[in-house]
Design a protein around this motif. Structure first.
Motif, PDB file in Angstrom:
ATOM      1  N   PRO A 183      -5.556   0.790   9.020  1.00  0.00           N
ATOM      2  CA  PRO A 183      -6.042   1.619   7.905  1.00  0.00           C
ATOM      3  C   PRO A 183      -5.742   3.097   8.104  1.00  0.00           C
ATOM      4  CG  PRO A 183      -7.862   0.987   9.310  1.00  0.00           C
ATOM      5  CD  PRO A 183      -6.647   0.262   9.827  1.00  0.00           C
ATOM      6  N   ARG A 184      -5.921   3.850   7.055  1.00  0.00           N
ATOM      7  CA  ARG A 184      -5.789   5.310   7.147  1.00  0.00           C
ATOM      8  C   ARG A 184      -6.880   5.813   8.088  1.00  0.00           C
ATOM      9  NH1 ARG A 184      -3.359   9.570   4.836  1.00  0.00           N
ATOM     10  NH2 ARG A 184      -4.545  11.497   4.700  1.00  0.00           N
ATOM     11  N   ASP A 185      -6.570   6.819   8.866  1.00  0.00           N
ATOM     12  CA  ASP A 185      -7.471   7.365   9.893  1.00  0.00           C
ATOM     13  C   ASP A 185      -8.005   6.255  10.802  1.00  0.00           C
ATOM     14  OD1 ASP A 185      -7.303  10.086   9.074  1.00  0.00           O
ATOM     15  OD2 ASP A 185      -8.626   9.602   7.394  1.00  0.00           O
ATOM     16  N   PRO A 186      -7.110   5.560  11.489  1.00  0.00           N
ATOM     17  CA  PRO A 186      -7.538   4.424  12.312  1.00  0.00           C
ATOM     18  C   PRO A 186      -8.278   4.857  13.570  1.00  0.00           C
ATOM     19  CG  PRO A 186      -5.232   4.874  12.693  1.00  0.00           C
ATOM     20  CD  PRO A 186      -5.682   5.806  11.591  1.00  0.00           C
ATOM     21  N   ASP A 187      -8.989   3.910  14.142  1.00  0.00           N
ATOM     22  CA  ASP A 187      -9.663   4.098  15.422  1.00  0.00           C
ATOM     23  C   ASP A 187      -8.646   3.726  16.508  1.00  0.00           C
ATOM     24  OD1 ASP A 187     -11.092   3.827  17.781  1.00  0.00           O
ATOM     25  OD2 ASP A 187     -12.820   2.886  16.822  1.00  0.00           O
ATOM     26  N   PRO A 188      -8.192   4.683  17.327  1.00  0.00           N
ATOM     27  CA  PRO A 188      -7.139   4.391  18.311  1.00  0.00           C
ATOM     28  C   PRO A 188      -7.527   3.313  19.318  1.00  0.00           C
ATOM     29  CG  PRO A 188      -7.708   6.732  18.319  1.00  0.00           C
ATOM     30  CD  PRO A 188      -8.590   6.071  17.340  1.00  0.00           C
ATOM     31  N   SER A 189      -8.800   3.236  19.691  1.00  0.00           N
ATOM     32  CA  SER A 189      -9.202   2.214  20.656  1.00  0.00           C
ATOM     33  C   SER A 189      -9.073   0.819  20.054  1.00  0.00           C
ATOM     34  CB  SER A 189     -10.629   2.455  21.144  1.00  0.00           C
ATOM     35  OG  SER A 189     -11.547   2.321  20.085  1.00  0.00           O
ATOM     36  N   LYS A 190      -9.283   0.701  18.754  1.00  0.00           N
ATOM     37  CA  LYS A 190      -9.147  -0.603  18.093  1.00  0.00           C
ATOM     38  C   LYS A 190      -7.676  -0.969  17.896  1.00  0.00           C
ATOM     39  CE  LYS A 190     -13.679  -0.549  15.967  1.00  0.00           C
ATOM     40  NZ  LYS A 190     -14.463  -0.580  14.739  1.00  0.00           N
ATOM     41  N   GLY A 229       0.826  -1.209   0.000  1.00  0.00           N
ATOM     42  CA  GLY A 229       0.000   0.000   0.000  1.00  0.00           C
ATOM     43  C   GLY A 229       0.855   1.252   0.000  1.00  0.00           C
ATOM     44  N   ASN A 230       0.212   2.381   0.177  1.00  0.00           N
ATOM     45  CA  ASN A 230       0.915   3.648   0.297  1.00  0.00           C
ATOM     46  C   ASN A 230       1.410   3.737   1.744  1.00  0.00           C
ATOM     47  OD1 ASN A 230       1.900   6.218   0.209  1.00  0.00           O
ATOM     48  ND2 ASN A 230      -0.065   7.200  -0.209  1.00  0.00           N
ATOM     49  N   ALA A 231       2.684   3.542   1.960  1.00  0.00           N
ATOM     50  CA  ALA A 231       3.233   3.423   3.312  1.00  0.00           C
ATOM     51  C   ALA A 231       2.911   4.620   4.201  1.00  0.00           C
ATOM     52  CB  ALA A 231       4.748   3.208   3.244  1.00  0.00           C
ATOM     53  N   VAL A 232       2.769   5.795   3.633  1.00  0.00           N
ATOM     54  CA  VAL A 232       2.491   6.997   4.417  1.00  0.00           C
ATOM     55  C   VAL A 232       1.080   6.958   5.021  1.00  0.00           C
ATOM     56  CG1 VAL A 232       2.273   9.517   4.256  1.00  0.00           C
ATOM     57  CG2 VAL A 232       4.140   8.352   3.084  1.00  0.00           C
ATOM     58  N   ASP A 233       0.187   6.187   4.429  1.00  0.00           N
ATOM     59  CA  ASP A 233      -1.199   6.126   4.904  1.00  0.00           C
ATOM     60  C   ASP A 233      -1.397   5.246   6.136  1.00  0.00           C
ATOM     61  OD1 ASP A 233      -2.107   7.817   2.947  1.00  0.00           O
ATOM     62  OD2 ASP A 233      -2.846   6.225   1.632  1.00  0.00           O
ATOM     63  N   HIS A 234      -0.455   4.393   6.456  1.00  0.00           N
ATOM     64  CA  HIS A 234      -0.698   3.349   7.455  1.00  0.00           C
ATOM     65  C   HIS A 234       0.270   3.404   8.632  1.00  0.00           C
ATOM     66  CE1 HIS A 234      -3.361   1.412   4.554  1.00  0.00           C
ATOM     67  NE2 HIS A 234      -2.419   1.632   3.647  1.00  0.00           N
ATOM     68  N   ILE A 235      -0.143   2.760   9.705  1.00  0.00           N
ATOM     69  CA  ILE A 235       0.751   2.407  10.807  1.00  0.00           C
ATOM     70  C   ILE A 235       0.945   0.905  10.673  1.00  0.00           C
ATOM     71  CG2 ILE A 235       1.009   2.194  13.300  1.00  0.00           C
ATOM     72  CD1 ILE A 235      -0.815   4.662  13.583  1.00  0.00           C
ATOM     73  N   TYR A 236       2.200   0.463  10.661  1.00  0.00           N
ATOM     74  CA  TYR A 236       2.527  -0.946  10.481  1.00  0.00           C
ATOM     75  C   TYR A 236       2.974  -1.551  11.801  1.00  0.00           C
ATOM     76  CZ  TYR A 236       2.416  -0.050   5.475  1.00  0.00           C
ATOM     77  OH  TYR A 236       2.021   0.284   4.206  1.00  0.00           O
ATOM     78  N   VAL A 237       2.839  -2.879  11.895  1.00  0.00           N
ATOM     79  CA  VAL A 237       3.301  -3.616  13.075  1.00  0.00           C
ATOM     80  C   VAL A 237       4.326  -4.643  12.619  1.00  0.00           C
ATOM     81  CG1 VAL A 237       2.635  -5.109  14.997  1.00  0.00           C
ATOM     82  CG2 VAL A 237       1.056  -3.341  14.203  1.00  0.00           C
ATOM     83  N   ILE A 238       5.466  -4.644  13.296  1.00  0.00           N
ATOM     84  CA  ILE A 238       6.526  -5.624  13.049  1.00  0.00           C
ATOM     85  C   ILE A 238       6.654  -6.456  14.305  1.00  0.00           C
ATOM     86  CG2 ILE A 238       8.973  -5.948  12.551  1.00  0.00           C
ATOM     87  CD1 ILE A 238       8.867  -3.269  11.026  1.00  0.00           C
ATOM     88  N   ASP A 239       6.676  -7.781  14.139  1.00  0.00           N
ATOM     89  CA  ASP A 239       6.739  -8.668  15.302  1.00  0.00           C
ATOM     90  C   ASP A 239       8.166  -8.756  15.857  1.00  0.00           C
ATOM     91  OD1 ASP A 239       8.189 -10.600  13.843  1.00  0.00           O
ATOM     92  OD2 ASP A 239       6.455 -11.865  13.507  1.00  0.00           O
ATOM     93  N   PRO A 240       8.351  -9.371  17.030  1.00  0.00           N
ATOM     94  CA  PRO A 240       9.686  -9.438  17.649  1.00  0.00           C
ATOM     95  C   PRO A 240      10.726 -10.214  16.846  1.00  0.00           C
ATOM     96  CG  PRO A 240       7.996  -9.823  19.287  1.00  0.00           C
ATOM     97  CD  PRO A 240       7.312  -9.810  17.952  1.00  0.00           C
ATOM     98  N   LEU A 241      10.278 -11.017  15.884  1.00  0.00           N
ATOM     99  CA  LEU A 241      11.217 -11.753  15.042  1.00  0.00           C
ATOM    100  C   LEU A 241      11.644 -10.949  13.817  1.00  0.00           C
ATOM    101  CD1 LEU A 241       9.548 -15.278  15.192  1.00  0.00           C
ATOM    102  CD2 LEU A 241      11.470 -14.410  16.534  1.00  0.00           C
TER     103      LEU A 241
END
Length: 172
Positions: free
Chosen positions: A150-157, A130-142
């Motif tokens: 998604p873009r404009d995410p719900d912080p509680s989710k 995707g467009n990397a600027v639009d998202h927050i990504y998660v990288i696991d400990p490995l």
């Protein structure tokens, strides 16, 4: 009770889950809805200077220019809040802001996101979906890229997904 009635009741008891399951499906019940808010990504191993130092931690990653517009600031704020809300598990989560240009972030922004690691984009980290600027990504400990929000995410989710990952994870 006659043996035939007993046999019929046993057969009905065995068939009931199939009959009820089929009826529920036909009347709109949707099995297998995802419990996570973030979009799961087929795990992709990542390596490189900014990530090697973060091995063993869950990493929230944001991409943006050093000028950091309002949306960028909102993403960095959500990342900070999601990490802080982990309380005793806060040390298991790191934040990484990857700069996509050669600029320098404003001093007041740097003080607002204290603790966020900042690095320049390197070739080994190209190719995020995707467009990397639009998202927050998660990288696991490995070191595997495994989820994006998604873009404009719900912080509680975001918080809920992160809590679930930390609770169920045996690593990091």
């Amino acid at each position: 009770m006659s043996p035939r009635v007993k046999l019929a009741l046993i057969g009905l008891a065995c068939a009931a889950p199939f009959i009820l399951g089929t009826a529920a499906y036909l009347f709109g019940w949707a099995p297998g809805q995802a419990a996570n808010y973030g979009e799961l990504i087929a795990p992709r191993p990542l390596a490189g200077p900014p990530l090697d130092a973060l091995r063993g931690k869950w990493v929230l990653v944001s991409f943006d220019t050093a000028a950091c517009d309002a949306y960028c600031e909102k993403k960095l704020y959500f990342m900070r809040q999601a990490r802080t809300a982990q309380h005793k598990n806060m040390g298991r989560v790191e934040r990484l802001w990857l700069l996509t240009d050669a600029g320098k972030p404003r001093a007041e922004l740097l003080s607002a996101i204290e603790g966020t690691r900042i690095a320049r984009m390197v070739d080994s980290l190209q190719g995020f979906p995707g467009n990397a600027v639009d998202h927050i990504y998660v990288i696991d400990p490995l070191g595997n890229l495994m989820m994006r929000f998604p873009r404009d995410p719900d912080p509680s989710k975001i918080l809920k997904d992160l809590q679930r990952l930390l609770r169920l994870s045996q690593i990091g």
